[in-house]
Design a protein around this motif. Structure first.
Motif, PDB file in Angstrom:
ATOM      1  N   ARG A 140     -20.979 -11.180 -52.332  1.00 51.12           N
ATOM      2  CA  ARG A 140     -22.361 -10.741 -52.557  1.00 51.12           C
ATOM      3  C   ARG A 140     -23.350 -11.712 -51.924  1.00 51.12           C
ATOM      4  O   ARG A 140     -23.177 -12.935 -52.022  1.00 51.12           O
ATOM      5  N   TYR A 141     -24.398 -11.152 -51.307  1.00 52.00           N
ATOM      6  CA  TYR A 141     -25.429 -11.950 -50.661  1.00 52.00           C
ATOM      7  C   TYR A 141     -26.805 -11.401 -51.020  1.00 52.00           C
ATOM      8  O   TYR A 141     -26.970 -10.205 -51.270  1.00 52.00           O
ATOM      9  N   ASP A 142     -27.783 -12.295 -51.021  1.00 49.81           N
ATOM     10  CA  ASP A 142     -29.183 -11.924 -51.222  1.00 49.81           C
ATOM     11  C   ASP A 142     -29.892 -12.128 -49.886  1.00 49.81           C
ATOM     12  O   ASP A 142     -30.001 -13.264 -49.394  1.00 49.81           O
ATOM     13  N   LEU A 143     -30.358 -11.038 -49.295  1.00 53.11           N
ATOM     14  CA  LEU A 143     -30.948 -11.101 -47.957  1.00 53.11           C
ATOM     15  C   LEU A 143     -32.347 -11.721 -47.939  1.00 53.11           C
ATOM     16  O   LEU A 143     -32.925 -11.884 -46.866  1.00 53.11           O
ATOM     17  N   THR A 144     -32.886 -12.073 -49.090  1.00 52.44           N
ATOM     18  CA  THR A 144     -34.122 -12.853 -49.095  1.00 52.44           C
ATOM     19  C   THR A 144     -33.809 -14.331 -48.901  1.00 52.44           C
ATOM     20  O   THR A 144     -34.710 -15.135 -48.645  1.00 52.44           O
ATOM     21  N   VAL A 180     -29.023 -11.765 -42.052  1.00 53.26           N
ATOM     22  CA  VAL A 180     -28.082 -10.658 -41.946  1.00 53.26           C
ATOM     23  C   VAL A 180     -26.878 -11.026 -41.078  1.00 53.26           C
ATOM     24  O   VAL A 180     -25.771 -10.515 -41.296  1.00 53.26           O
ATOM     25  N   GLU A 181     -27.057 -11.921 -40.118  1.00 54.11           N
ATOM     26  CA  GLU A 181     -25.925 -12.306 -39.269  1.00 54.11           C
ATOM     27  C   GLU A 181     -24.829 -13.017 -40.060  1.00 54.11           C
ATOM     28  O   GLU A 181     -23.644 -12.915 -39.728  1.00 54.11           O
ATOM     29  N   ALA A 182     -25.206 -13.709 -41.154  1.00 56.35           N
ATOM     30  CA  ALA A 182     -24.204 -14.348 -42.009  1.00 56.35           C
ATOM     31  C   ALA A 182     -23.381 -13.287 -42.746  1.00 56.35           C
ATOM     32  O   ALA A 182     -22.178 -13.468 -42.978  1.00 56.35           O
ATOM     33  N   VAL A 183     -24.034 -12.181 -43.104  1.00 55.87           N
ATOM     34  CA  VAL A 183     -23.334 -11.055 -43.743  1.00 55.87           C
ATOM     35  C   VAL A 183     -22.334 -10.443 -42.765  1.00 55.87           C
ATOM     36  O   VAL A 183     -21.191 -10.135 -43.130  1.00 55.87           O
ATOM     37  N   ILE A 184     -22.743 -10.291 -41.514  1.00 54.45           N
ATOM     38  CA  ILE A 184     -21.849  -9.742 -40.486  1.00 54.45           C
ATOM     39  C   ILE A 184     -20.649 -10.659 -40.271  1.00 54.45           C
ATOM     40  O   ILE A 184     -19.501 -10.202 -40.167  1.00 54.45           O
ATOM     41  N   ALA A 186     -24.819  -6.714 -49.670  1.00 58.68           N
ATOM     42  CA  ALA A 186     -26.009  -7.456 -49.239  1.00 58.68           C
ATOM     43  C   ALA A 186     -27.243  -6.826 -49.881  1.00 58.68           C
ATOM     44  O   ALA A 186     -27.672  -5.737 -49.486  1.00 58.68           O
ATOM     45  N   ASN A 187     -27.779  -7.500 -50.882  1.00 53.62           N
ATOM     46  CA  ASN A 187     -28.919  -6.958 -51.640  1.00 53.62           C
ATOM     47  C   ASN A 187     -30.260  -7.317 -50.998  1.00 53.62           C
ATOM     48  O   ASN A 187     -30.357  -8.259 -50.213  1.00 53.62           O
ATOM     49  N   ASN A 188     -31.283  -6.564 -51.391  1.00 53.57           N
ATOM     50  CA  ASN A 188     -32.669  -6.817 -50.964  1.00 53.57           C
ATOM     51  C   ASN A 188     -32.841  -6.742 -49.447  1.00 53.57           C
ATOM     52  O   ASN A 188     -33.409  -7.648 -48.822  1.00 53.57           O
ATOM     53  N   ALA A 189     -32.363  -5.641 -48.859  1.00 50.08           N
ATOM     54  CA  ALA A 189     -32.510  -5.444 -47.401  1.00 50.08           C
ATOM     55  C   ALA A 189     -33.922  -4.945 -47.092  1.00 50.08           C
ATOM     56  O   ALA A 189     -34.130  -3.824 -46.608  1.00 50.08           O
ATOM     57  N   ARG A 238     -27.855  -8.168 -34.034  1.00 48.96           N
ATOM     58  CA  ARG A 238     -26.466  -8.468 -34.440  1.00 48.96           C
ATOM     59  C   ARG A 238     -25.905  -7.311 -35.281  1.00 48.96           C
ATOM     60  O   ARG A 238     -24.752  -6.923 -35.121  1.00 48.96           O
ATOM     61  N   LEU A 239     -26.723  -6.759 -36.162  1.00 43.26           N
ATOM     62  CA  LEU A 239     -26.299  -5.627 -36.983  1.00 43.26           C
ATOM     63  C   LEU A 239     -26.156  -4.369 -36.130  1.00 43.26           C
ATOM     64  O   LEU A 239     -25.208  -3.593 -36.311  1.00 43.26           O
ATOM     65  N   THR A 240     -27.079  -4.173 -35.184  1.00 45.19           N
ATOM     66  CA  THR A 240     -26.998  -3.011 -34.293  1.00 45.19           C
ATOM     67  C   THR A 240     -25.694  -3.026 -33.503  1.00 45.19           C
ATOM     68  O   THR A 240     -25.017  -1.990 -33.368  1.00 45.19           O
ATOM     69  N   ASP A 241     -25.323  -4.203 -33.002  1.00 40.97           N
ATOM     70  CA  ASP A 241     -24.066  -4.337 -32.247  1.00 40.97           C
ATOM     71  C   ASP A 241     -22.855  -4.078 -33.147  1.00 40.97           C
ATOM     72  O   ASP A 241     -21.877  -3.458 -32.720  1.00 40.97           O
ATOM     73  N   TYR A 242     -22.942  -4.556 -34.387  1.00 41.32           N
ATOM     74  CA  TYR A 242     -21.824  -4.375 -35.324  1.00 41.32           C
ATOM     75  C   TYR A 242     -21.585  -2.894 -35.620  1.00 41.32           C
ATOM     76  O   TYR A 242     -20.436  -2.453 -35.754  1.00 41.32           O
TER      77      TYR A 242
END
Length: 339
Positions: free
Chosen positions: A52-56, A60-64, A81-84, A102-106
């Motif tokens: 679990r991650y808090d995006l605040t 987002v690259e760490a989530v990827i 990944a919360n709070n997007a 990074r998310l778009t590429d993923y």
């Protein structure tokens, strides 16, 4: 993708690489995440299966990167990944900078051993944004918004079936009226009912009266319903119960006024041709609340509702200025209303 479709696919073992759960109904979001983890991992391995991650606080690259890291002790994992907030039009505080490319590429080449679930408490996403468009094209967007009035009653009956109990006719609606529309609160009350009646039992209206503690807001709903149905004995019994519980008469008047204001708005908008679902969005009320208000407003003309609101305003002034005894003023108002 709508919520029901997503759940059906998960139950069949068909998973998307990325989900974006947005909306105010946090219970539905938790349910979807729980279904995913139940399907992907044994109970004793769930601690290894979910990150679990808090995006605040986390980019987002760490989530990827977490999603692309091979899971430990389990074949698949879920990265929540919360709070997007970067998917909405809300202004971010600038504490964390997200590299959305990074998310778009993923999304183009996701790994097959991880599922990412983004969550955000927002009824709408900003569809002008490139990343939202990419997620929409990937069929990853899942709205988790308030259920309609009919869906809510159906949901209550479904949850009762899961708990192996039955609800007598009208009890689902009575439970919603007593508890409110929050799914978490409804689930807790159903769990209480299941413990009380036992597997295979049937919960009746009388059981609910014993088991469910109503909030003052729900009691006001019921009080007005008694008045609308000209059930004066029940109305005054409920009022006396509220006063016995030390509820402030001015607060009771304020809540009665709020409900009559909702009834006025609902009736006015329905006469203009709006549907109940449209009215819910227009006045910021749960669809079930609109349904209740519409049913109560049937007994009143629009002018009558406006007059009642004026009376309530006068009563509030008289109470606060000491020109009338609070309890007497409230009782006299209810008698006038019933007549």
């Amino acid at each position: 993708m709508d919520y029901k479709t997503a759940v059906k696919q998960i139950d069949k073992g068909q998973f998307a690489p990325v989900y974006v759960c947005y909306g105010s109904e946090s219970y539905l979001i938790r349910e979807l995440i729980n279904r995913l983890t139940d399907k992907l991992a044994l109970p004793e391995h769930k601690a290894f299966a979910v990150s679990r991650y808090d995006l605040t606080e986390t980019p987002v690259e760490a989530v990827i990167e977490e999603a692309e890291t091979l899971p430990f002790m389990v074949p698949n994992k879920v990265v929540v990944a919360n709070n997007a907030l970067f998917l909405t039009g809300a202004k971010e505080n600038g504490k964390v900078e997200h590299k959305l490319d990074r998310l778009t590429d993923y999304l183009k080449t996701p790994v097959d051993f991880s599922i990412i679930v983004f969550t955000v408490d927002a009824d709408k996403l900003d569809e002008r944004k490139k990343i939202v468009k990419a997620l929409k094209e990937a069929n990853a967007l899942i709205p988790c918004t308030a259920l309609s009035a009919d869906e809510l009653a159906h949901w209550v009956n479904q949850e009762a079936d899961k708990a192996d109990i039955s609800l007598a006719p009208g009890v689902a609606e009575q439970l919603i009226l007593y508890t409110g529309t929050n799914l978490q609160a409804l689930a807790q009350e159903l769990e209480k009912c299941a413990l009380y009646i036992g597997r295979g039992g049937t919960i009746t209206s009388a059981d609910l009266e014993q088991l469910v503690t109503r909030s003052i807001e729900q009691n006001i709903f019921q009080l007005i319903e008694h008045i609308v149905q000209v059930e004066l004995d029940q109305a005054f019994t409920l009022l006396n119960e509220l006063l016995r519980r030390k509820e402030e008469p001015i607060k009771i008047v304020m809540l009665i006024a709020r409900q009559f204001r909702i009834m006025f708005q609902v009736k006015d908008l329905m006469q203009q041709g709006y549907s109940q679902q449209q009215i819910a969005g227009q006045i910021g009320l749960h669809p079930y609340g609109v349904k209740i208000a519409a049913g109560q407003a049937v007994k009143f003309e629009l002018k009558r509702l406006a007059h009642i609101l004026q009376q309530l305003g006068d009563l509030d002034y008289q109470m606060k200025s000491g020109k009338i005894d609070k309890v007497l003023g409230l009782e006299m108002f209810l008698l006038k209303l019933a007549s």
